[in-house]
Design an enzyme around this catalytic site. Structure first.
Site, mmCIF file in Angstrom:
data_model
loop_
_atom_site.group_PDB
_atom_site.id
_atom_site.type_symbol
_atom_site.label_atom_id
_atom_site.label_comp_id
_atom_site.label_asym_id
_atom_site.label_seq_id
_atom_site.Cartn_x
_atom_site.Cartn_y
_atom_site.Cartn_z
ATOM 1 N N CYS A 88 -11.994 3.684 21.359
ATOM 2 C CA CYS A 88 -11.353 4.230 22.585
ATOM 3 C C CYS A 88 -10.300 3.358 23.170
ATOM 4 C CB CYS A 88 -12.048 4.564 23.674
ATOM 5 S SG CYS A 88 -13.092 3.055 24.235
ATOM 6 N N CYS A 103 -10.092 2.616 26.367
ATOM 7 C CA CYS A 103 -10.566 2.149 27.690
ATOM 8 C C CYS A 103 -11.942 1.056 27.388
ATOM 9 C CB CYS A 103 -11.212 3.384 28.509
ATOM 10 S SG CYS A 103 -12.300 4.351 27.777
ATOM 11 N N ARG A 104 -12.353 0.850 26.398
ATOM 12 C CA ARG A 104 -13.364 -0.225 26.342
ATOM 13 C C ARG A 104 -12.897 -1.649 26.287
ATOM 14 N NH1 ARG A 104 -18.904 -0.944 25.268
ATOM 15 N NH2 ARG A 104 -19.319 -2.853 24.048
ATOM 16 N N THR A 115 -16.041 -1.335 34.119
ATOM 17 C CA THR A 115 -17.185 -1.570 33.622
ATOM 18 C C THR A 115 -17.290 -0.862 32.422
ATOM 19 O OG1 THR A 115 -19.577 -1.519 33.939
ATOM 20 C CG2 THR A 115 -18.383 -0.004 35.100
ATOM 21 N N ASP A 159 -29.963 -6.974 28.696
ATOM 22 C CA ASP A 159 -29.730 -6.515 27.414
ATOM 23 C C ASP A 159 -30.428 -5.239 26.828
ATOM 24 O OD1 ASP A 159 -28.452 -9.148 26.827
ATOM 25 O OD2 ASP A 159 -30.327 -10.017 26.387
ATOM 26 N N ASP A 191 -15.634 -6.861 37.176
ATOM 27 C CA ASP A 191 -16.690 -6.267 35.976
ATOM 28 C C ASP A 191 -17.951 -5.918 36.932
ATOM 29 O OD1 ASP A 191 -18.169 -5.736 33.413
ATOM 30 O OD2 ASP A 191 -18.899 -7.577 33.582
ATOM 31 N N ARG A 192 -18.841 -5.067 36.297
ATOM 32 C CA ARG A 192 -20.024 -4.676 37.233
ATOM 33 C C ARG A 192 -21.300 -5.500 36.696
ATOM 34 N NH1 ARG A 192 -23.519 0.734 36.929
ATOM 35 N NH2 ARG A 192 -24.520 -0.445 35.655
ATOM 36 N N ASP A 193 -21.722 -5.330 35.366
ATOM 37 C CA ASP A 193 -23.169 -5.925 35.041
ATOM 38 C C ASP A 193 -22.874 -7.589 34.868
ATOM 39 O OD1 ASP A 193 -24.100 -3.325 35.403
ATOM 40 O OD2 ASP A 193 -23.932 -3.023 33.022
ATOM 41 N N GLN A 249 -19.745 1.106 29.842
ATOM 42 C CA GLN A 249 -21.123 1.457 29.756
ATOM 43 C C GLN A 249 -21.454 2.345 28.812
ATOM 44 O OE1 GLN A 249 -23.248 1.140 32.454
ATOM 45 N NE2 GLN A 249 -21.794 -0.235 33.501
#
Length: 179
Positions: A98, A100-101, A51, A18, A8-10, A53
């Site tokens: 979706c 992909c989330r 990630t 946030d 994961d990124r963030d 986004q």
């Protein structure tokens, strides 16, 4: 054990917000994360980012802003002697339905297809339960970092059966390179 690591990124590689990470200037690496990625890359690991986004769907930043964030991340990783094999990102909001989330596994499917790899037996690293669930759906060992939202995720103690827990990406890299 497959030497495949999906990140994961963030909250894992960079500081989370946030209010969303909206620009390259706001993309700030967590201590040791860039070096950890470089060490794993040099040791032959396949590394990818998956990630969510949703700030794109919410109009918080543009696709160019996201590209600039990823360019900054890659430049820092390259300077440290590493690289990423693929970056997959979901531009959709939480109610868009979706595939992909995360916690759905669509981003991992994209990575699998792009790299022509079966991710089973690899590792999925995240700071939120949805990251871990996406990885587990593809047969990955889930790893929770305590950075980002990790402590909040740990406090709920839900869905963490069989999950490896580490302080941060640097600790995980040291562990993986020692086994």
């Amino acid at each position: 054990m497959k030497k495949i690591l999906i990140l994961d990124r963030d909250g894992v590689i960079n500081q989370d917000s946030d209010a969303f990470v909206k620009s390259a200037a706001e993309w700030i690496p967590l201590p040791g994360s860039i070096e950890a990625i470089a060490k794993l890359y040099k040791a032959g690991w396949i590394l990818a980012v998956a990630t969510n986004q949703s700030g794109l769907a919410r109009g918080k930043f543009s696709p160019l802003d996201l590209d600039n964030q990823h360019t900054k991340m890659l430049n820092l990783i390259h300077q440290a002697g590493g690289d990423l094999h693929h970056i997959a990102w979901c531009p959709h909001g939480p109610d868009d339905g979706c595939n992909c989330r995360k916690p759905k596994a669509g981003l991992l499917d994209q990575i699998s297809q792009a790299l022509d790899l079966d991710l089973t037996g690899g590792f999925m690293v995240g700071d939120a339960l949805r990251d871990l669930q996406a990885g587990q759906a593809k047969g990955c060992q889930a790893v929770l970092v305590r950075t980002g939202k990790g402590m909040k995720t740990l406090a709920t103690d839900e869905g963490l059966e069989g999950v490896m827990i580490v302080d941060n990406l640097a600790e995980l890299a040291d562990y993986l390179l020692a086994i």
